[in-house]
Scaffold this active site. Sequence first.
Site, PDB file in Angstrom:
ATOM      1  N   ASP A  64       0.852  -1.179  -0.083  1.00 50.85           N
ATOM      2  CA  ASP A  64      -0.113  -0.048  -0.110  1.00 50.85           C
ATOM      3  C   ASP A  64       1.063   1.302   0.027  1.00 50.85           C
ATOM      4  O   ASP A  64       2.207   1.252   0.415  1.00 50.85           O
ATOM      5  CB  ASP A  64      -0.933  -0.008   1.264  1.00 50.85           C
ATOM      6  N   SER A  65       0.202   2.675  -0.133  1.00 49.46           N
ATOM      7  CA  SER A  65       1.257   3.483  -0.747  1.00 49.46           C
ATOM      8  C   SER A  65       1.373   4.590   0.489  1.00 49.46           C
ATOM      9  O   SER A  65       2.377   5.419   0.224  1.00 49.46           O
ATOM     10  CB  SER A  65       0.509   4.418  -2.008  1.00 49.46           C
ATOM     11  N   GLY A  66       0.780   4.245   1.459  1.00 50.92           N
ATOM     12  CA  GLY A  66       1.022   5.168   2.878  1.00 50.92           C
ATOM     13  C   GLY A  66       0.001   6.033   3.180  1.00 50.92           C
ATOM     14  O   GLY A  66       0.010   6.335   4.393  1.00 50.92           O
ATOM     15  N   GLY A  67      -0.689   6.892   2.104  1.00 48.81           N
ATOM     16  CA  GLY A  67      -1.462   7.743   2.621  1.00 48.81           C
ATOM     17  C   GLY A  67      -2.589   7.446   3.613  1.00 48.81           C
ATOM     18  O   GLY A  67      -2.892   8.151   4.656  1.00 48.81           O
ATOM     19  N   PHE A  68      -3.103   6.162   3.456  1.00 48.29           N
ATOM     20  CA  PHE A  68      -4.191   5.644   4.220  1.00 48.29           C
ATOM     21  C   PHE A  68      -3.788   5.568   5.631  1.00 48.29           C
ATOM     22  O   PHE A  68      -4.443   5.979   6.693  1.00 48.29           O
ATOM     23  CB  PHE A  68      -4.754   4.448   3.533  1.00 48.29           C
ATOM     24  N   ASP A  98      -2.632   7.907  -2.574  1.00 43.84           N
ATOM     25  CA  ASP A  98      -4.070   8.537  -2.836  1.00 43.84           C
ATOM     26  C   ASP A  98      -4.376   9.129  -1.500  1.00 43.84           C
ATOM     27  O   ASP A  98      -3.678   8.927  -0.124  1.00 43.84           O
ATOM     28  CB  ASP A  98      -4.904   7.427  -2.816  1.00 43.84           C
ATOM     29  N   GLY A 105     -11.621   3.942  -0.702  1.00 42.18           N
ATOM     30  CA  GLY A 105     -12.497   4.614   0.111  1.00 42.18           C
ATOM     31  C   GLY A 105     -13.764   3.815   0.688  1.00 42.18           C
ATOM     32  O   GLY A 105     -14.873   4.516   1.058  1.00 42.18           O
ATOM     33  N   ASP A 139      -8.048  -7.687   0.770  1.00 38.07           N
ATOM     34  CA  ASP A 139      -7.027  -7.826   1.770  1.00 38.07           C
ATOM     35  C   ASP A 139      -7.632  -7.449   3.131  1.00 38.07           C
ATOM     36  O   ASP A 139      -8.600  -6.513   3.215  1.00 38.07           O
ATOM     37  CB  ASP A 139      -5.598  -6.899   1.471  1.00 38.07           C
ATOM     38  N   CYS A 160     -12.265 -28.439   9.025  1.00 39.73           N
ATOM     39  CA  CYS A 160     -11.041 -27.739   8.636  1.00 39.73           C
ATOM     40  C   CYS A 160      -9.633 -28.666   8.693  1.00 39.73           C
ATOM     41  O   CYS A 160      -9.624 -29.588   9.588  1.00 39.73           O
ATOM     42  CB  CYS A 160     -10.705 -26.547   9.577  1.00 39.73           C
ATOM     43  N   CYS A 198      -6.605 -27.343   8.998  1.00 39.24           N
ATOM     44  CA  CYS A 198      -5.502 -26.575   9.315  1.00 39.24           C
ATOM     45  C   CYS A 198      -4.613 -27.295  10.703  1.00 39.24           C
ATOM     46  O   CYS A 198      -5.483 -28.137  11.199  1.00 39.24           O
ATOM     47  CB  CYS A 198      -5.801 -25.203   9.670  1.00 39.24           C
ATOM     48  N   CYS A 254      -6.817 -27.370  13.780  1.00 42.16           N
ATOM     49  CA  CYS A 254      -7.987 -27.975  13.769  1.00 42.16           C
ATOM     50  C   CYS A 254      -7.614 -29.509  13.829  1.00 42.16           C
ATOM     51  O   CYS A 254      -8.456 -30.477  14.292  1.00 42.16           O
ATOM     52  CB  CYS A 254      -9.057 -27.750  12.797  1.00 42.16           C
ATOM     53  N   HIS A 262      -5.196 -20.810  11.643  1.00 47.52           N
ATOM     54  CA  HIS A 262      -6.643 -21.259  11.355  1.00 47.52           C
ATOM     55  C   HIS A 262      -7.567 -20.299  10.546  1.00 47.52           C
ATOM     56  O   HIS A 262      -7.971 -20.471   9.497  1.00 47.52           O
ATOM     57  CB  HIS A 262      -7.508 -21.668  12.601  1.00 47.52           C
TER      58      HIS A 262
HETATM   59  N1  LIG Z   1     -10.439   0.665   3.391  1.00 45.48           N
HETATM   60  C1  LIG Z   1      -9.422   0.997   2.768  1.00 45.48           C
HETATM   61  C2  LIG Z   1      -8.177   0.470   3.326  1.00 45.48           C
HETATM   62  C3  LIG Z   1      -6.981   0.931   2.762  1.00 45.48           C
HETATM   63  C4  LIG Z   1      -5.611   0.029   3.249  1.00 45.48           C
HETATM   64  S1  LIG Z   1      -5.553  -1.284   2.604  1.00 45.48           S
HETATM   65  C5  LIG Z   1      -4.145  -2.266   3.486  1.00 45.48           C
HETATM   66  N2  LIG Z   1      -3.086  -1.649   3.383  1.00 45.48           N
HETATM   67  C6  LIG Z   1      -2.018  -2.270   4.086  1.00 45.48           C
HETATM   68  C7  LIG Z   1      -2.901  -3.213   4.545  1.00 45.48           C
HETATM   69  N3  LIG Z   1      -4.183  -3.284   4.085  1.00 45.48           N
HETATM   70  C8  LIG Z   1      -6.773   1.558   1.841  1.00 45.48           C
HETATM   71  N4  LIG Z   1      -5.491   2.137   1.149  1.00 45.48           N
HETATM   72  C9  LIG Z   1      -5.418   2.950   0.477  1.00 45.48           C
HETATM   73  N5  LIG Z   1      -4.413   3.375  -0.232  1.00 45.48           N
HETATM   74  N6  LIG Z   1      -6.526   3.767   0.013  1.00 45.48           N
HETATM   75  C10 LIG Z   1      -7.914   3.478   0.372  1.00 45.48           C
HETATM   76  O1  LIG Z   1      -8.855   4.041   0.061  1.00 45.48           O
HETATM   77  C11 LIG Z   1      -7.962   2.512   1.360  1.00 45.48           C
HETATM   78  C12 LIG Z   1      -9.242   1.958   1.919  1.00 45.48           C
END
Ligand SMILES: Nc1cc(CSc2ncc[nH]2)c2nc(N)[nH]c(=O)c2c1
Length: 373
Positions: free
Chosen positions: A93-97, A147, A217, A267, A305, A307, A310, A336
């Site tokens: 992921d890019s970090g902004g969130f 983003d 989002g 994820d 299961c 695993c 289990c 599990h």
């Molecule tokens: N709900 C949600 C979750 C994540 C993290 S996903 C994640 N990063 C690391 C682990 N999982 C999001 N990440 C970004 N960049 N933008 C989003 O709109 C956004 C929305």
Amino acid sequence: MTQRFSFEVEARDGRARKGVISTPRGEIRTPAFMPVGTAATVKAMMPESVCATGADILLGNTYHLMLRPTAERIAGLGGLHKFMNWDRPILTDSGGFQVMSLASLRKLTEEGVRFASHIDGSKHMLSPERSMEIQKLLGSDIVMCFDECPALPATDAEVAKSMALSMRWAQRSRDAFGDRPGHALFGIQQGGVTKDLRAESAEALRAIEFDGYAVGGLAVGEGQEAMFGVLDYAPDMLPEDKPRYLMGVGKPDDIVGAVERGIDMMDCVLPSRSGRTGQGWTRHGQVNMRNARHKDDPRPLDEACGCPACRNYSRAYLHHVIKADEIIGSMLLTWHNLHYYQDLMAGLRDAISTGALAGFVADFHAKRAGGDI
Ligand SMILES: Nc1cc(CSc2ncc[nH]2)c2nc(N)[nH]c(=O)c2c1
């Protein structure tokens, strides 16, 4: 093994797709669930155990790794795959969130985000360019655009403003990413729960062109009904021949509903995080292993299961080690839960392949309708 990144849809059932993403580090069977390895580890799991659950790809976090141990140090040690002993695909992921949800003293401008580390208060900056640089240093196979995901509640005007910024950042991410054969850059659709804004975002991303497209989002507190309401139209706004990734989702029934609506990748920290708190996810629903009702129960968590938890341990044992806060409790329940999530994805893939998704979904819900499990 391919040197290119490609996606092939192999079967469809309604809006659902079953396919495969090919990368130089291996194939990803879709629909795919991606375990989260935030700080270069899927917590409580050895990498070979993550692989044994059936995961083809895992997630890393630009935000966490830039702060500790830093992307430069990981690059100097051979990159994230070598560092964490995972030689299959990694999406970062890019970090902004994470900045908006974890850091303090945040200052958001057109340039990017300045913030103080939640670890030691040190000052940092993230921008589309710096995020691309970090993800390149990490060596991740699938890079996410930088983003901005607006926090709820947000007015339409605020969502529109934020989405427009994210689209400008998507162009800058694309420009900074450059041409990296074998590596993919995914755009992230924003626009909240507003159809016109979602369409505007999808058009902007299509014009820039990406290897895959995320629905961002969502899973930010809007609730399942509102999320499915957006998924009733948003995935179809994105290129049909590219993977569609729903970020941060979710509970098993969220996943089933998202796959029915055309999502290929998901994820969520839920199976691993809840495993550490003693929550077991099963085909019959959620089981709280801290509950005293399990203390004499010789049965496995889930009879069906396969695993290690289990196959080799009783509910009584799981209850004991969770209550005693023993490390093996987190190990067994995480294993599990991740195994169950991958079983669910394999079932969805098989059902789509045989045109039997409707029956699979009906059976999925019927099994969860029962009482105490
Ligand atoms: N709900 C949600 C979750 C994540 C993290 S996903 C994640 N990063 C690391 C682990 N999982 C999001 N990440 C970004 N960049 N933008 C989003 O709109 C956004 C929305």
